[in-house]
Write an enzyme that holds these catalytic residues in place. Sequence first.
Site, PDB file in Angstrom:
ATOM      1  NE  ARG A 104      -5.262   5.003 -10.206  1.00 13.82           N
ATOM      2  CZ  ARG A 104      -4.789   4.747 -11.409  1.00 13.82           C
ATOM      3  NH1 ARG A 104      -4.333   5.733 -12.160  1.00 13.82           N
ATOM      4  NH2 ARG A 104      -4.755   3.532 -11.889  1.00 13.82           N
ATOM      5  CB  THR A 108     -13.895   8.543 -10.770  1.00 13.41           C
ATOM      6  OG1 THR A 108     -13.173   8.388  -9.525  1.00 13.41           O
ATOM      7  CG2 THR A 108     -15.374   8.278 -10.528  1.00 13.41           C
ATOM      8  CG  ASP A 200      -1.950  -2.062  -7.797  1.00 14.34           C
ATOM      9  OD1 ASP A 200      -1.263  -1.760  -6.787  1.00 14.34           O
ATOM     10  OD2 ASP A 200      -3.137  -1.738  -7.924  1.00 14.34           O
ATOM     11  CG  ASP A 203      -2.644  -5.030  -5.560  1.00 10.68           C
ATOM     12  OD1 ASP A 203      -2.974  -4.755  -4.387  1.00 10.68           O
ATOM     13  OD2 ASP A 203      -3.446  -5.041  -6.511  1.00 10.68           O
TER      14      ASP A 203
HETATM   15  C1  PRP Z   1      -1.360   3.993  -6.836  1.00 12.12           C
HETATM   16  C2  PRP Z   1       0.014   4.610  -6.708  1.00 12.12           C
HETATM   17  C3  PRP Z   1      -0.306   6.083  -6.644  1.00 12.12           C
HETATM   18  C4  PRP Z   1      -1.489   6.203  -7.567  1.00 12.12           C
HETATM   19  C5  PRP Z   1      -1.014   6.771  -8.875  1.00 12.12           C
HETATM   20  O1  PRP Z   1      -1.987   3.937  -5.629  1.00 12.12           O
HETATM   21  O2  PRP Z   1       0.723   4.142  -5.602  1.00 12.12           O
HETATM   22  O3  PRP Z   1      -0.627   6.552  -5.357  1.00 12.12           O
HETATM   23  O4  PRP Z   1      -2.004   4.879  -7.764  1.00 12.12           O
HETATM   24  O5  PRP Z   1      -2.078   6.985  -9.731  1.00 12.12           O
HETATM   25  P1  PRP Z   1      -2.537   8.445 -10.175  1.00 12.12           P
HETATM   26  O6  PRP Z   1      -1.317   9.187 -10.551  1.00 12.12           O
HETATM   27  O7  PRP Z   1      -3.447   8.164 -11.355  1.00 12.12           O
HETATM   28  O8  PRP Z   1      -3.285   9.071  -9.044  1.00 12.12           O
HETATM   29  P2  PRP Z   1      -3.423   3.249  -5.415  1.00 12.12           P
HETATM   30  O9  PRP Z   1      -4.518   4.260  -5.583  1.00 12.12           O
HETATM   31  O10 PRP Z   1      -3.523   2.020  -6.272  1.00 12.12           O
HETATM   32  O11 PRP Z   1      -3.437   2.883  -3.891  1.00 12.12           O
HETATM   33  P3  PRP Z   1      -2.483   1.915  -3.044  1.00 12.12           P
HETATM   34  O12 PRP Z   1      -1.146   2.602  -2.920  1.00 12.12           O
HETATM   35  O13 PRP Z   1      -3.202   1.849  -1.747  1.00 12.12           O
HETATM   36  O14 PRP Z   1      -2.377   0.590  -3.750  1.00 12.12           O
HETATM   37  N1  URA Z   2      -0.938   2.905  -9.886  1.00 15.67           N
HETATM   38  C1  URA Z   2      -0.149   1.812  -9.978  1.00 15.67           C
HETATM   39  O1  URA Z   2       0.158   1.162  -8.958  1.00 15.67           O
HETATM   40  N2  URA Z   2       0.311   1.452 -11.207  1.00 15.67           N
HETATM   41  C2  URA Z   2       0.008   2.131 -12.314  1.00 15.67           C
HETATM   42  O2  URA Z   2       0.472   1.749 -13.402  1.00 15.67           O
HETATM   43  C3  URA Z   2      -0.829   3.259 -12.197  1.00 15.67           C
HETATM   44  C4  URA Z   2      -1.280   3.623 -10.976  1.00 15.67           C
END
Ligand code: PRP
Ligand code: URA
Length: 209
Positions: A104, A108, A200, A203
């Site tokens: 994400r 944005t 997160d 993380d």
């Molecule tokens: C997080 C989560 C989803 C996304 C959800 O991933 O694991 O994939 O955010 O958010 P959304 O519904 O608003 O799209 P992130 O983009 O943080 O990436 P990561 O898994 O690499 O930490």
């Molecule tokens: N992605 C995450 O990992 N946590 C949230 O709360 C939203 C998006």
Amino acid sequence: MGKVYVFDHPLIQHKLTFIRDKNTGTKEFRELVDEVSTLMAFEITRELPLEDIEIDTPVSKANAKTLTGKKLGIVPILRAGLGMVDGILKLIPAAKVGHVGLYRDPETLKPIEYYVKLPSDVEERDFILVDPMLATGGSAVEAINSLKKRGAKNITFMCLVACPEGVEAIQAEHPDVDIYIAALDEKLNEKGYIVPGLGDAGDRLFGTK
Ligand code: PRP
Ligand code: URA
């Protein structure tokens, strides 16, 4: 419209409480996500088709049930979805595993795709797309687009924590997709985090920050 199923199993709810707790460290967080994924997979496979076969027990012949061998695929959305894969494979070890890489954009909140690799017989498989979080829904909607573009016809989405905005986004773009959730939370905050959520997920799973 696809169904939305929120798990009310006490074990799932109990373990989710510790997943949410900010004092839970990376090792325990990862173990709990794995365990909850196994419990959710048990429920999600409830309607897999069975057929009768004849076997010999030590006592007599018997007509017994066996899975029909329906082809399944698990697709984690990288990176946090990876934490759910082993827990599901414990119950359905013959499933193939594809990957969709999305992150994400922090400004944005739009998903950016950086990797896709699916089993070659994508048109013949039923897919379980997994990600711990369904927030704006942008990542899940984009990952489903990606699977459908490559020929996937039957997709189920499974996540730990969702909010109404994310569920509505999937239903608006992909009304054919069933959604399985361990908990449906209240809302998104101004930074796009689910409230109360668990923070997160990527993380916390991988110990990054
Ligand atoms: C997080 C989560 C989803 C996304 C959800 O991933 O694991 O994939 O955010 O958010 P959304 O519904 O608003 O799209 P992130 O983009 O943080 O990436 P990561 O898994 O690499 O930490
Ligand atoms: N992605 C995450 O990992 N946590 C949230 O709360 C939203 C998006």
